[in-house]
Design a protein around this motif. Structure first.
Motif, PDB file in Angstrom:
ATOM      1  N   GLY A 704       0.820  -1.201   0.000  1.00 52.15           N
ATOM      2  CA  GLY A 704       0.000   0.000   0.000  1.00 52.15           C
ATOM      3  C   GLY A 704       0.855   1.253   0.000  1.00 52.15           C
ATOM      4  N   CYS A 706       0.522   5.545   0.172  1.00 44.68           N
ATOM      5  CA  CYS A 706      -0.379   6.663   0.424  1.00 44.68           C
ATOM      6  C   CYS A 706       0.434   7.924   0.637  1.00 44.68           C
ATOM      7  CB  CYS A 706      -1.299   6.387   1.610  1.00 44.68           C
ATOM      8  SG  CYS A 706      -0.543   6.577   3.233  1.00 44.68           S
ATOM      9  N   SER A 710       2.652   9.589  -3.604  1.00 42.03           N
ATOM     10  CA  SER A 710       2.486   8.174  -3.948  1.00 42.03           C
ATOM     11  C   SER A 710       2.341   7.955  -5.447  1.00 42.03           C
ATOM     12  CB  SER A 710       1.275   7.599  -3.209  1.00 42.03           C
ATOM     13  OG  SER A 710       0.104   8.313  -3.510  1.00 42.03           O
ATOM     14  N   HIS A 730     -10.031   7.534  -8.449  1.00 43.75           N
ATOM     15  CA  HIS A 730     -10.214   6.847  -7.170  1.00 43.75           C
ATOM     16  C   HIS A 730     -11.267   5.751  -7.325  1.00 43.75           C
ATOM     17  CE1 HIS A 730     -10.438   6.164  -2.918  1.00 43.75           C
ATOM     18  NE2 HIS A 730     -11.687   6.611  -2.817  1.00 43.75           N
ATOM     19  N   ARG A 747      -6.675   1.741  -6.940  1.00 43.70           N
ATOM     20  CA  ARG A 747      -6.567   3.076  -6.352  1.00 43.70           C
ATOM     21  C   ARG A 747      -7.628   3.170  -5.250  1.00 43.70           C
ATOM     22  NH1 ARG A 747      -7.026   9.250  -8.842  1.00 43.70           N
ATOM     23  NH2 ARG A 747      -6.856  10.195  -6.771  1.00 43.70           N
ATOM     24  N   SER A 749      -7.937   3.700  -0.660  1.00 47.37           N
ATOM     25  CA  SER A 749      -7.182   4.271   0.446  1.00 47.37           C
ATOM     26  C   SER A 749      -7.922   4.083   1.754  1.00 47.37           C
ATOM     27  CB  SER A 749      -6.945   5.764   0.201  1.00 47.37           C
ATOM     28  OG  SER A 749      -6.312   6.365   1.310  1.00 47.37           O
ATOM     29  N   SER A 751      -6.437   5.524   4.401  1.00 48.37           N
ATOM     30  CA  SER A 751      -5.872   6.639   5.151  1.00 48.37           C
ATOM     31  C   SER A 751      -6.528   7.960   4.791  1.00 48.37           C
ATOM     32  CB  SER A 751      -4.371   6.748   4.870  1.00 48.37           C
ATOM     33  OG  SER A 751      -4.160   7.040   3.492  1.00 48.37           O
ATOM     34  N   GLU A 753      -5.798   9.499   2.098  1.00 43.65           N
ATOM     35  CA  GLU A 753      -4.834  10.153   1.210  1.00 43.65           C
ATOM     36  C   GLU A 753      -4.948   9.578  -0.197  1.00 43.65           C
ATOM     37  OE1 GLU A 753      -2.510  12.573   1.619  1.00 43.65           O
ATOM     38  OE2 GLU A 753      -3.256  12.942   3.652  1.00 43.65           O
ATOM     39  N   GLY A 755      -3.958   7.235  -2.681  1.00 39.23           N
ATOM     40  CA  GLY A 755      -3.362   5.948  -2.331  1.00 39.23           C
ATOM     41  C   GLY A 755      -3.566   4.889  -3.384  1.00 39.23           C
ATOM     42  N   TYR A 756      -2.666   3.906  -3.345  1.00 34.05           N
ATOM     43  CA  TYR A 756      -2.714   2.769  -4.265  1.00 34.05           C
ATOM     44  C   TYR A 756      -2.367   1.497  -3.490  1.00 34.05           C
ATOM     45  CZ  TYR A 756      -2.279   6.475  -7.773  1.00 34.05           C
ATOM     46  OH  TYR A 756      -2.471   7.607  -8.534  1.00 34.05           O
ATOM     47  N   GLU A 757      -2.942   0.397  -3.933  1.00 36.37           N
ATOM     48  CA  GLU A 757      -2.565  -0.904  -3.406  1.00 36.37           C
ATOM     49  C   GLU A 757      -2.074  -1.763  -4.564  1.00 36.37           C
ATOM     50  OE1 GLU A 757      -5.689  -2.698  -1.166  1.00 36.37           O
ATOM     51  OE2 GLU A 757      -5.594  -1.199   0.443  1.00 36.37           O
ATOM     52  N   LEU A 936      -7.997  12.836  -1.042  1.00 40.37           N
ATOM     53  CA  LEU A 936      -8.267  11.489  -1.551  1.00 40.37           C
ATOM     54  C   LEU A 936      -8.406  11.491  -3.071  1.00 40.37           C
ATOM     55  CD1 LEU A 936      -8.983   8.553  -0.510  1.00 40.37           C
ATOM     56  CD2 LEU A 936     -11.364   9.250  -0.721  1.00 40.37           C
TER      57      LEU A 936
END
Length: 938
Positions: A704, A706, A710, A730, A747, A749, A751, A753, A755-757, A936
């Motif tokens: 992950g 964030c 990122s 997102h 994409r 999150s 958090s 923020e 973010g990507y996983e 986000l």
């Protein structure tokens, strides 16, 4: 080494070419291969082997099987020692070590036997009437009771042996390898059925093994069964538990130096045949518990199977013809037999006549008035038909045979009392089980013998329950068989009253003036015979008891000094302290880095379920509260899962990979339970849906990212994925190569923020993780652990299942009505949400709390109250704190809480009880950072 003076020169099923040495009570003896410990002890003239539980009375070998109440020994030494093992079912092996238990300093001179002097003061239930007052002495009594309780001693070290588990299916499971069991197995085997034949003895044949002349067809039958490819023969295997839908548990003992000591079989059978035989019952008479008083069938078994004489001069006491076979066999072996005391008014027929022809006196209508001897029986006193005393070192008793109906009863089959011969026999089967042979009551026997309420007549030999004890229980109002059992302890020993229960029932019924069938039997509970905890645990011990699961990046985390947190079976990084940092300082640094630059977290532990099938969309519509029909391929959606009661049970993001293909994520701790929950609905309720669920948690490593940098970091290693916001918004998923590895990039999150996983096959996880940090050096990429993750999500007011939820929280309580569809068909928990209680305005609802002292962090779990001062009177609790942290990003403490009527209390000043003080807080919306989600969607 003592000689085997009670062993016949020839005969038996033992292998005389293979002698075995063993030690009992510190003395060396010899037996042969094929012996049990009991038969070898008898062969060496050892009759006193144990002491009874309550009065420490001398006890000898009473039977030849698992029904043995007396001959309990401590087997082995050190970590392998086992208490309460029956000498009658311990196969002799070279070097065996055993000793008597429940005695000190020795079995022949036991100080504990002095308690017998106080027997008149210790009737049934005495422990309920004493030790009650004065209360100050209870610690003394407790210590005394604990020291005297029990029989043997459990090992003090871990068990070094290995126990296996095996699962099997069969068409026919036959429990019992005697004549009837062999016939049933042979019949099924000849039809080509898959058969499992289990018998607790080392050899098949049951009572046939005790015959003077071996049945020639026995070996032929066993050989035929062994040659059938679909038949599994399991000697030394006890069927100890019969459960729902023909599910049975078997314990197999594995002799010799092998990998496993025992194997626990878990079998599902289409048909179950119970051929468990019958257990000979004793006769009640005064002083019936001396060593040398044995069941007649057992004496015959030791003689014919093991070539062992249980004594030199025998008296037979019986109420049926069966014991005459024992007398005739003993006489044929040269033993002085006589008289045969037959309690029936007449002793006619072929067997009595054959006994008389051999010069054996037969006393019809006889009654035993008592026995003589101390540590072994020496005489029998007969009161009827004439008063006379007969010398004897062996008394063979037989009161008929009780069908072994334990398994039939465990299967919830009903039993019927057959008054003419005093036995309970199988009646109506509950699971289609079938009883055959002696188990079905085919063995001819006689009515139950009566017993006087005499304190010298022992009904339960193991626990010293006398006829007088049972009569007292009846007089004191204990009329239920279950109450009598617990008040007197009859049938509560390791043998479960296999030889004593029926006699106890008969005596209580007579005291109450009713029939035995009217009071019924106590419940037969598994296991049929004791099962070691090691066998139940199998190989799930030590490190395998709760397997430790680690991610592919675990070694990297260790090298960076990560402190790990156990979540489910996973060890995931909790925080990464630098030299000199406290946990608090580390978490603040990690959370700050994730907001200001880029944070990297190992999210591999998230539960992951692959969902495929024609009806996958409909399935998701039913298990989640929101709609899934409109989700496009390559898009993600957050889902909330409820229980039947409408309470939140799990949440996660599910992504559509194709028209009928989805990737679901769950919480780390909920992965297994969610999969089981979904399978339960799929397999038992929604059989019309074509859906396939596969756990892929271990197949994917998840990295992950964030923070505002990122996207830039990912662009350094993502070779063919367009990361532009318009191309990759997102809640979307794209596939491509990351660090040269085919990956799924989500994409999403947790958090709040950008973010990507990154999901890559687990075997590539460490390599891609290292590539992330190599490319992220210029962005000051910082690894962060679970604690910083929790802080980041709390700043955004994101719930964490198990922390903001506790099994009493609905989506509405969390302010998440927006995720509950008002238009789609039924979903799990929907109807429960409409209950009046769920719509109450005063339900506890999710809110935020801000302390007036910005630096003061509330304790999680602390109660919220309306009053500032806590006095001696109870104070109403309005709710509790669910999550609490100091936020480095807004530079103050924050907290989430469940508060009664919370949504209507925004702006209200309340107090949190913490220790002996209260802390003033202001109720706010549960969003503290970037409330509009601008970061986000950057």
């Amino acid at each position: 080494m003592t000689g085997q003076t009670y062993r016949l020169a020839e005969g038996g099923r033992i292998d005389r070419s293979r002698p075995l040495g063993f030690v009992f009570n510190g003395k060396r003896y010899q037996g042969f291969t094929g012996d049990t410990l009991a038969s070898a002890l008898l062969a060496n003239g050892v009759h006193l082997v144990a002491r009874s539980f309550k009065y420490h009375r001398p006890r000898g070998i009473f039977s030849a099987g698992v029904e043995e109440p007396n001959a309990l020994v401590q087997l082995g030494d050190g970590a392998r020692t086992e208490p309460n093992r029956r000498a009658t079912d311990i196969e002799l092996h070279d070097g065996l070590v055993a000793r008597s238990q429940n005695c000190w300093p020795s079995v022949t001179h036991d100080i504990g036997a002095l308690i017998g002097l106080f027997a008149p003061l210790l009737p049934a239930g005495f422990y309920y009437k004493t030790f009650m007052a004065p209360a100050r002495l209870w610690p003394v009594w407790e210590g005394l009771i604990r020291r005297t309780a029990g029989l043997g001693r459990a090992p003090g070290a871990p068990d070094p042996d290995i126990y296996d588990h095996r699962y099997a299916h069969c068409d026919t499971l036959v429990a019992g390898g005697g004549r009837a069991g062999l016939a049933a197995a042979l019949e099924a085997g000849r039809k080509g059925a898959r058969v499992i034949l289990a018998d607790q003895q080392s050899d098949f044949g049951g009572r046939l093994l005790s015959e003077a002349r071996p049945d020639e067809s026995l070996a032929t039958t066993v050989a035929e069964l062994a040659a059938m490819p679909e038949v599994t023969l399991l000697p030394r295997t006890t069927v100890f538990g019969y459960y729902f839908e023909n599910y049975l548990c078997l314990l197999q003992r594995i002799p010799g130096d092998r990998t496993a000591r025992q194997r626990l079989w878990k079998v599902r059978a289409s048909e179950v045949v119970l051929a468990t035989g019958a257990i000979e019952r004793p006769l009640p008479f005064p002083d019936n518990d001396r060593p040398g008083i044995m069941l007649a069938g057992a004496v015959r078994g030791y003689l014919n199977r093991y070539a062992v004489l249980a004594g030199r001069r025998a008296v037979v006491v019986t109420n049926n013809d069966g014991a005459y076979h024992c007398a005739l066999d003993l006489a044929g072996a040269g033993i002085d037999v006589g008289p045969i005391i037959d309690t029936r008014d007449r002793a006619d027929g072929d067997l009595p006549e054959r006994a008389r022809a051999l010069g054996i006196a037969v006393l019809a209508g006889g009654r035993v008035a008592g026995t003589g001897g101390r540590q072994r029986v020496r005489s029998v006193r007969v009161a009827e038909p004439s008063v006379e005393t007969y010398p004897a070192d062996l008394v063979c008793v037989s009161g008929g045979w009780n069908p072994t109906v334990h398994l039939f009863s465990q299967a919830r089959g009903s039993l019927r009392f057959r008054a003419q011969d005093g036995v309970f026999v199988p009646d109506r089967a509950y699971q289609g089980e079938r009883a055959v042979g002696a188990c079905a009551g085919e063995t001819a026997t006689q009515p139950l013998p009566a017993a006087d309420a005499d304190s010298r007549i022992f009904i339960d030999l193991q626990t010293d329950v006398s006829a007088a004890d049972l009569a007292l229980a009846a007089r004191e109002g204990y009329h239920s068989v279950e109450h009598v059992k617990r008040y007197t302890t009859v049938g509560m020993g390791t043998d479960q009253g296999k030889t004593g229960n029926i006699g106890a029932l008969n005596l209580v019924a007579r005291q109450l003036g009713v029939g035995v069938g009217d009071i019924g039997l106590a419940t037969f509970r598994p296991p049929y015979t004791p099962v070691a905890f090691g066998a139940i645990a199998g190989r799930r011990v030590g490190a395998l008891f709760d397997p430790l699961r680690t991610t592919p990046m675990h070694t990297w985390h260790q090298a960076r000094g990560a402190v790990f947190e156990p979540v489910g079976q996973w060890h995931r990084p909790w925080y990464y302290p630098r030299t000199g940092e406290t946990m608090h300082e580390t978490v603040l640094r990690e959370a700050k880095a994730a907001r200001d630059g880029v944070g990297v977290i190992d999210a591999t532990t998230l539960g992951k379920i692959d969902i495929q099938g024609r009806d996958a969309v409909e399935f998701l519509n039913r298990v989640y509260t929101n709609a899934w029909s409109t989700l496009g391929t390559g898009r993600c959606r957050y889902g909330l899962m409820l229980g039947d009661d409408g309470m939140v049970m799990d949440d996660g993001v599910t992504t559509r990979l194709g028209d009928s293909h989805f990737h679901m994520t769950t919480t780390t701790g909920g992965a297994a339970s969610v999969l089981a929950w979904l399978e339960e609905w799929r397999q038992t309720e929604w059989l019309d849906l074509e859906v396939y669920l596969t756990s892929v948690t271990e197949q994917w490593a998840v990295i992950g990212l964030c923070g505002p940098d990122s996207r830039n970091l990912l662009a350094e290693i993502a070779e063919d994925i367009d990361l532009a916001p318009a191309a990759f918004p997102h809640m979307a998923m794209r596939e491509g190569r990351v660090a040269g590895v085919l990956a799924r990039v989500f994409r999403v999150s947790f958090s709040g923020e950008l973010g990507y996983e990154i999901n890559v096959p687990a075997s590539y996880g460490l390599g891609v993780w290292q590539a992330v940090f190599a490319a992220g050096a210029k962005y000051h990429a910082t690894p962060y652990g679970a604690e910083a993750m929790h802080l980041l999500r709390a700043e955004k007011g994101y719930i964490m299942v198990g922390q903001e939820t506790d099994g009493t929280v609905t989506p509405g309580d969390l302010g998440m009505d927006w995720i509950v569809s008002k238009t789609k068909p039924d979903f799990i928990g929907e109807r429960s949400l409409a209950r009046s209680d769920m719509l109450r305005a005063d339900r506890k609802q999710l809110v935020g709390l801000l302390t007036e002292d910005r630096a003061l962090v509330l304790e999680e779990g602390a109660h919220i109250v309306a009053t500032e001062t806590l006095g001696p009177s109870p104070v109403a609790m309005l709710g509790h704190v669910t999550s609490s942290y100091f936020s480095p990003n807004i530079k103050r403490s924050i907290a989430l809480a469940l508060l009664a009527a919370g949504s209507g209390r925004i702006g209200e000043r309340l107090f949190v009880a913490q220790g002996d003080r209260t802390i003033a807080v202001t109720v706010v919306e549960p969003r503290f950072f970037d409330p509009r989600g601008e970061r986000l969607n950057a």
